[in-house]
Scaffold this motif. Structure first.
Motif, PDB file in Angstrom:
ATOM      1  N   GLY A   1      10.029  -6.684   4.175  1.00 47.71           N
ATOM      2  CA  GLY A   1       9.590  -5.342   4.562  1.00 47.71           C
ATOM      3  C   GLY A   1       8.251  -4.901   4.013  1.00 47.71           C
ATOM      4  N   CYS A   2       7.318  -5.843   3.838  1.00 38.77           N
ATOM      5  CA  CYS A   2       6.027  -5.433   3.276  1.00 38.77           C
ATOM      6  C   CYS A   2       5.106  -4.849   4.337  1.00 38.77           C
ATOM      7  CB  CYS A   2       5.344  -6.604   2.597  1.00 38.77           C
ATOM      8  SG  CYS A   2       4.867  -7.912   3.722  1.00 38.77           S
ATOM      9  N   GLY A   3       5.290  -5.278   5.586  1.00 40.22           N
ATOM     10  CA  GLY A   3       4.476  -4.729   6.659  1.00 40.22           C
ATOM     11  C   GLY A   3       3.145  -5.414   6.873  1.00 40.22           C
ATOM     12  N   VAL A   4       2.900  -6.500   6.130  1.00 38.83           N
ATOM     13  CA  VAL A   4       1.629  -7.205   6.294  1.00 38.83           C
ATOM     14  C   VAL A   4       1.476  -7.706   7.730  1.00 38.83           C
ATOM     15  CG1 VAL A   4       0.464  -9.361   5.682  1.00 38.83           C
ATOM     16  CG2 VAL A   4       1.224  -7.814   3.894  1.00 38.83           C
TER      17      VAL A   4
ATOM     18  N   PHE B   1       4.222  -7.772  -3.182  1.00 35.18           N
ATOM     19  CA  PHE B   1       4.395  -8.704  -2.061  1.00 35.18           C
ATOM     20  C   PHE B   1       3.302  -9.775  -2.087  1.00 35.18           C
ATOM     21  CE2 PHE B   1       6.488  -4.779  -0.529  1.00 35.18           C
ATOM     22  CZ  PHE B   1       7.761  -5.290  -0.329  1.00 35.18           C
TER      23      PHE B   1
ATOM     24  N   HIS C   1      -5.146   3.311  10.586  1.00 33.93           N
ATOM     25  CA  HIS C   1      -4.658   4.445   9.798  1.00 33.93           C
ATOM     26  C   HIS C   1      -5.794   5.100   9.039  1.00 33.93           C
ATOM     27  CE1 HIS C   1      -0.782   1.820   9.531  1.00 33.93           C
ATOM     28  NE2 HIS C   1      -0.880   2.423  10.695  1.00 33.93           N
TER      29      HIS C   1
ATOM     30  N   PHE D   1       8.119   2.596   8.840  1.00 35.68           N
ATOM     31  CA  PHE D   1       6.689   2.767   8.558  1.00 35.68           C
ATOM     32  C   PHE D   1       5.906   2.385   9.811  1.00 35.68           C
ATOM     33  CE2 PHE D   1       8.542   2.336   4.349  1.00 35.68           C
ATOM     34  CZ  PHE D   1       7.897   3.347   3.644  1.00 35.68           C
ATOM     35  N   THR D   2       6.293   2.949  10.927  1.00 38.44           N
ATOM     36  CA  THR D   2       5.614   2.613  12.177  1.00 38.44           C
ATOM     37  C   THR D   2       4.241   3.277  12.197  1.00 38.44           C
ATOM     38  OG1 THR D   2       6.425   4.549  13.344  1.00 38.44           O
ATOM     39  CG2 THR D   2       7.868   2.632  13.343  1.00 38.44           C
ATOM     40  N   ASP D   3       3.358   2.742  13.034  1.00 42.82           N
ATOM     41  CA  ASP D   3       2.030   3.354  13.163  1.00 42.82           C
ATOM     42  C   ASP D   3       2.163   4.828  13.508  1.00 42.82           C
ATOM     43  OD1 ASP D   3       0.475   1.139  12.592  1.00 42.82           O
ATOM     44  OD2 ASP D   3       0.572   0.388  14.642  1.00 42.82           O
TER      45      ASP D   3
ATOM     46  N   LYS E   1      -0.542  -5.864  18.209  1.00 44.69           N
ATOM     47  CA  LYS E   1       0.301  -4.716  17.862  1.00 44.69           C
ATOM     48  C   LYS E   1       1.737  -4.928  18.375  1.00 44.69           C
ATOM     49  CE  LYS E   1      -2.343  -1.773  15.677  1.00 44.69           C
ATOM     50  NZ  LYS E   1      -1.996  -2.586  14.506  1.00 44.69           N
TER      51      LYS E   1
ATOM     52  N   LEU F   1       6.951  -2.199  11.831  1.00 44.72           N
ATOM     53  CA  LEU F   1       7.738  -2.163  10.605  1.00 44.72           C
ATOM     54  C   LEU F   1       8.581  -0.898  10.651  1.00 44.72           C
ATOM     55  CD1 LEU F   1       8.323  -3.528   7.845  1.00 44.72           C
ATOM     56  CD2 LEU F   1       6.716  -1.886   6.868  1.00 44.72           C
TER      57      LEU F   1
ATOM     58  N   ILE G   1       0.371   9.566   0.901  1.00 40.50           N
ATOM     59  CA  ILE G   1       1.241   9.002   1.937  1.00 40.50           C
ATOM     60  C   ILE G   1       1.785   7.681   1.403  1.00 40.50           C
ATOM     61  CG2 ILE G   1       1.346   8.027   4.279  1.00 40.50           C
ATOM     62  CD1 ILE G   1      -0.689  10.100   5.145  1.00 40.50           C
TER      63      ILE G   1
ATOM     64  N   ALA H   1       2.773  -6.532  10.421  1.00 37.73           N
ATOM     65  CA  ALA H   1       2.582  -5.431  11.366  1.00 37.73           C
ATOM     66  C   ALA H   1       1.124  -4.999  11.414  1.00 37.73           C
ATOM     67  CB  ALA H   1       3.466  -4.248  10.981  1.00 37.73           C
ATOM     68  N   SER H   2       0.458  -4.995  10.243  1.00 33.99           N
ATOM     69  CA  SER H   2      -0.928  -4.540  10.289  1.00 33.99           C
ATOM     70  C   SER H   2      -1.885  -5.665  10.656  1.00 33.99           C
ATOM     71  CB  SER H   2      -1.335  -3.866   8.979  1.00 33.99           C
ATOM     72  OG  SER H   2      -1.181  -4.747   7.920  1.00 33.99           O
TER      73      SER H   2
ATOM     74  N   ASP I   1      -3.397  -0.175   7.909  1.00 29.98           N
ATOM     75  CA  ASP I   1      -4.101  -0.701   9.060  1.00 29.98           C
ATOM     76  C   ASP I   1      -5.445   0.005   9.119  1.00 29.98           C
ATOM     77  OD1 ASP I   1      -4.856  -1.391  11.735  1.00 29.98           O
ATOM     78  OD2 ASP I   1      -2.741  -1.670  12.216  1.00 29.98           O
TER      79      ASP I   1
ATOM     80  N   ILE J   1       3.100   6.850  10.416  1.00 32.95           N
ATOM     81  CA  ILE J   1       2.024   6.971   9.420  1.00 32.95           C
ATOM     82  C   ILE J   1       0.931   7.903   9.942  1.00 32.95           C
ATOM     83  CG2 ILE J   1       0.225   5.692   8.178  1.00 32.95           C
ATOM     84  CD1 ILE J   1       2.192   3.299   8.147  1.00 32.95           C
ATOM     85  N   ILE J   2       0.586   7.720  11.219  1.00 33.61           N
ATOM     86  CA  ILE J   2      -0.472   8.560  11.792  1.00 33.61           C
ATOM     87  C   ILE J   2      -0.001  10.010  11.896  1.00 33.61           C
ATOM     88  CG2 ILE J   2      -1.843   8.952  13.902  1.00 33.61           C
ATOM     89  CD1 ILE J   2      -2.103   5.859  14.055  1.00 33.61           C
TER      90      ILE J   2
ATOM     91  N   GLY K   1      -0.556  -3.669   1.938  1.00 36.70           N
ATOM     92  CA  GLY K   1      -0.745  -4.621   3.035  1.00 36.70           C
ATOM     93  C   GLY K   1      -0.357  -4.009   4.375  1.00 36.70           C
ATOM     94  N   ARG K   2       0.427  -2.951   4.347  1.00 38.75           N
ATOM     95  CA  ARG K   2       0.834  -2.285   5.584  1.00 38.75           C
ATOM     96  C   ARG K   2      -0.301  -1.443   6.143  1.00 38.75           C
ATOM     97  NH1 ARG K   2       1.278  -1.148   9.833  1.00 38.75           N
ATOM     98  NH2 ARG K   2       2.749   0.142  10.969  1.00 38.75           N
TER      99      ARG K   2
ATOM    100  N   LYS L   1       1.778  11.499   9.837  1.00 38.30           N
ATOM    101  CA  LYS L   1       1.644  12.124   8.509  1.00 38.30           C
ATOM    102  C   LYS L   1       0.221  12.616   8.287  1.00 38.30           C
ATOM    103  CE  LYS L   1       5.395   9.605   6.421  1.00 38.30           C
ATOM    104  NZ  LYS L   1       5.788   8.523   5.524  1.00 38.30           N
ATOM    105  N   THR L   2      -0.780  11.811   8.659  1.00 37.46           N
ATOM    106  CA  THR L   2      -2.164  12.289   8.495  1.00 37.46           C
ATOM    107  C   THR L   2      -2.433  13.441   9.454  1.00 37.46           C
ATOM    108  OG1 THR L   2      -2.794  10.370   9.786  1.00 37.46           O
ATOM    109  CG2 THR L   2      -3.422  10.342   7.511  1.00 37.46           C
TER     110      THR L   2
END
Ligand code: SF4
Ligand code: SF4
Lengths: 141, 205
Positions: free
Chosen positions: B168-171, A76, A52, B186-188, B179, B183, A40, B173-174, A49, B191-192, A46-47, B194-195
């Motif tokens: 746009g690294c998303g640090v 980054f 996840h 690449f929203t939660d 919450k 990002l 994925i 956001a996580s 969580d 990403i979720i 860093g994104r 996808k899993t």
């Protein structure tokens, strides 16, 4: 359930700038790695969580890993160090609820390390095969 | 031009004889024979060793391989680009090559750069962080976490992220405990999903 023909399901959260590019390189180098690993893409580790990682375990992943840039070389700046902290946190959480913390891991590599990518995929697949199916997984129902 | 392959364990042998000049002996593994020739001139291809430019490479965040040469974003699809937008390469820093090839690569790099420079305005990627003001607790976590100091909290009373400045690294956001930060792309949920997709019944059946 026997583990002889156990094919683990492994989720790899890969940074676009290193591990994901290394996976591409592994492909152009015609290296093969186990199909158990599903990638994925993330813009940066860093994104990633805690959510996840735990969600992947909850969904039934037998192993989960995060692959980011080499320490000190994060695209980054420090995202990969934050990811490592989160992975360590998830390891602790899993241990507390009786799941082997080795199922979750953090790896660092650069985009030039195609063979290292394949090596990590092999290493993780072997590790999870040795551990057997995740107690959360759907394998044993 | 004739190429002769040799086995690394049996390198070619060159003998300089005052009377007969140069004599080169090499075992050709394809013919399975030892060849002998009297060349007029022998030119060695000397090794090209890259400069150690770690400070510069680190500054631009460009990757190098184990030998110290630069690595392109994709050897076939983006051969003169780096994965970081707007940085291109040409020449020996990439891998040992002839002058012709360096020039062709420099022209390629220029034309790639022109795709940016020829435009009045360019679209930047939509991978930027946005704040849901109603969920922001003004905890300053994002302000401290962002590696580029993008989020700020002023009179608005909640964190503000300027899209043009965000890398746009998303640090953030996580790290945001509320919450409140998403990002884009690449929203939660994405990403979720996808899993989830990997483990849904349709995937395992
Ligand atoms: S980290 Fe989240 S809650 Fe805290 S200030 Fe930033 S946006 Fe608001
Ligand atoms: S996504 Fe990264 S660069 Fe953008 S505001 Fe958040 S931490 Fe800063």
């Amino acid at each position: 359930m026997t583990t002889d023909n156990f094919e683990p399901q492994i989720v790899a959260f890969c940074c676009k700038y290193c591990a994901y590019a290394a996976a591409d390189l592994a492909g152009s180098m015609r290296l093969s790695y186990p199909p158990n690993v599903k990638v994925i893409q993330l813009p940066c580790t860093g994104r990633v969580d805690i959510l996840h990682l735990l969600k992947a375990v909850e969904d039934g992943a037998d192993g989960v890993y995060v692959a980011g840039c080499l320490e000190g070389e994060c695209h980054f700046l420090k995202g990969n160090l934050r990811a490592r902290k989160k992975v360590n946190y998830v390891k602790k959480t899993l241990e507390e609820i009786g799941i082997e913390p080795e199922r979750v891991e953090m790896f660092n590599l650069s985009s030039a390390m195609g063979s290292r990518f394949a090596e990590i995929a092999n290493e993780m697949t072997q590790r999870i095969k040795d551990l057997g199916p995740s107690p959360v997984g759907t394998h044993n129902v | 031009m004739v190429f002769i392959r040799f086995d690394e364990s049996k390198p070619p042998e060159l003998i300089l004889d005052d009377a007969q000049g140069l004599s080169l002996t090499v075992a050709d593994p394809i013919l399975g024979r030892t060849l002998n020739m009297q060349p007029d001139l022998v030119v060695l291809a000397s090794a090209v060793i890259p400069n150690e430019n770690k400070a510069l490479f680190d500054l631009f965040k460009v990757p190098i391989n184990a030998e110290g040469f630069l690595v392109e974003a994709h050897s076939k699809l983006r051969p003169v680009d780096f994965s970081s937008e707007g940085i291109f390469m040409a020449g020996l820093a990439h891998y040992p090559k002839s002058l012709d090839e360096s020039i062709a690569q420099a022209q390629a790099a220029v034309s790639r750069a022109m795709t940016i420079l020829s435009k009045e305005a360019i679209w930047v990627g939509g991978v930027v962080a946005t704040v849901d003001a109603s969920r922001c607790a003004v905890c300053l976590t994002c302000v401290r976490a962002c590696p580029y100091g993008v989020p700020h909290i002023r009179e608005e009373g909640h964190a503000v992220i300027e899209p043009a400045e965000c890398h746009g690294c998303g640090v953030c956001a996580s790290e945001c405990p509320g919450k409140a930060i998403t990002l884009q792309h690449f929203t939660d949920r994405q990403i979720i999903a996808k899993t989830d997709a990997l483990f849904c019944e349709c995937a395992t059946a």
